[in-house]
Design an enzyme around this catalytic site. Structure first.
Site, mmCIF file in Angstrom:
data_model
loop_
_atom_site.group_PDB
_atom_site.id
_atom_site.type_symbol
_atom_site.label_atom_id
_atom_site.label_comp_id
_atom_site.label_asym_id
_atom_site.label_seq_id
_atom_site.Cartn_x
_atom_site.Cartn_y
_atom_site.Cartn_z
ATOM 1 N N VAL A 1 23.515 20.891 -9.209
ATOM 2 C CA VAL A 1 22.818 21.084 -10.479
ATOM 3 C C VAL A 1 23.594 20.346 -11.810
ATOM 4 O O VAL A 1 23.175 19.443 -12.270
ATOM 5 C CB VAL A 1 22.674 22.650 -10.729
ATOM 6 C CG1 VAL A 1 21.932 22.528 -12.097
ATOM 7 C CG2 VAL A 1 21.764 23.187 -9.864
ATOM 8 N N CYS A 2 24.867 20.646 -11.658
ATOM 9 C CA CYS A 2 25.624 20.426 -12.804
ATOM 10 C C CYS A 2 26.346 18.880 -12.707
ATOM 11 O O CYS A 2 26.558 18.222 -13.775
ATOM 12 C CB CYS A 2 26.638 21.218 -13.288
ATOM 13 S SG CYS A 2 26.202 22.890 -13.538
ATOM 14 N N THR A 3 26.540 18.477 -11.519
ATOM 15 C CA THR A 3 27.167 17.245 -11.332
ATOM 16 C C THR A 3 26.049 16.053 -11.026
ATOM 17 O O THR A 3 26.286 15.066 -11.701
ATOM 18 C CB THR A 3 28.110 17.383 -10.057
ATOM 19 O OG1 THR A 3 28.941 18.312 -10.121
ATOM 20 C CG2 THR A 3 28.921 15.840 -9.823
ATOM 21 N N VAL B 1 30.597 21.719 -11.158
ATOM 22 C CA VAL B 1 30.350 22.766 -10.449
ATOM 23 C C VAL B 1 28.991 23.339 -11.394
ATOM 24 O O VAL B 1 29.007 23.475 -12.412
ATOM 25 C CB VAL B 1 31.191 24.123 -10.585
ATOM 26 C CG1 VAL B 1 30.750 25.346 -9.926
ATOM 27 C CG2 VAL B 1 32.518 23.763 -10.027
ATOM 28 N N THR B 2 27.867 23.364 -10.564
ATOM 29 C CA THR B 2 27.592 23.116 -9.058
ATOM 30 C C THR B 2 27.154 21.728 -8.926
ATOM 31 O O THR B 2 26.527 21.059 -9.680
ATOM 32 C CB THR B 2 26.727 23.945 -8.429
ATOM 33 O OG1 THR B 2 25.576 23.817 -9.026
ATOM 34 C CG2 THR B 2 27.013 25.564 -8.727
#
Length: 197
Positions: free
Chosen positions: A117-119, A113-114
């Site tokens: 951006v993060c994945t 998540v998110t």
């Protein structure tokens, strides 16, 4: 291309930033659905004795703490979680990269998540490093459906396999008739079905 399924013996699970604040920014899927799916993955990995790496970003700020249920399911992994100081791509954090490497697995399942951006960035990095990567699309989300779609399309184009929670759990189990398969049916699948998955 021949299919060789991911198993509990050859894959690792990376759960990225399942923090209560960050999850609240997601609008592409309901909060409770993402939470349920992330916890299903965590519990399945625990039953299958898979290596799991947890990470968070700036827990003291708006992002908030990781889901407390993750500590109940994976206490050692929760205690060893990598606390990033705002580094967007978790693979750019030397502690996270070292933890992923320490799993000894070249096949990784990522939920984060998110997604936008993060994945996306650790997934792209891992593919470029020769890892086989599956991203669990419904155990994460983005602030908008468009943002989520763009992230998933970008990852898939780069060679990431997109999957769903139920699909990847079934793949990892291989047979519900094994002791682990039966345990996952009773402790993961049935409770989720009863909750309306």
């Amino acid at each position: 291309m021949t299919f060789k399924r991911f198993t509990g013996n050859d894959a690792a699970l990376l759960l990225i930033d399942h923090q209560v604040g960050t999850m609240g920014w997601v609008n592409s899927l309901p909060f409770e659905e993402i939470k349920r799916n992330a916890l299903m993955l965590a519990k399945s990995a625990q039953i299958l004795r898979m290596p799991v790496v947890l990470t968070s970003s700036m827990e003291e700020y708006a992002q908030g703490p990781l889901l407390s249920e993750l500590e109940e399911i994976l206490p050692a992994e929760f205690a060893a979680r990598i606390k990033r100081l705002g580094i967007v791509n978790a693979m750019d954090d030397e502690n996270f990269a070292a933890a992923v490497n320490a799993t000894g697995r070249k096949r990784v399942i990522i939920a984060g998540v998110t997604n936008d951006v993060c994945t996306v960035y650790p997934a792209l990095s891992l593919v470029s490093m020769g890892y086989e990567v599956q991203v669990v699309a419904d155990a994460g989300g983005s602030p908008s459906k468009l943002a989520d779609d763009m992230a998933l399309r970008r990852m898939e184009k780069a060679g990431v396999t997109l999957t769903s929670t139920n699909q990847v759990i079934a793949e990892l189990v291989g047979s519900w008739s094994t002791p682990e398969g039966g345990e996952i049916v009773q402790q993961v699948i049935m409770p989720a079905l009863q909750a309306g998955n």
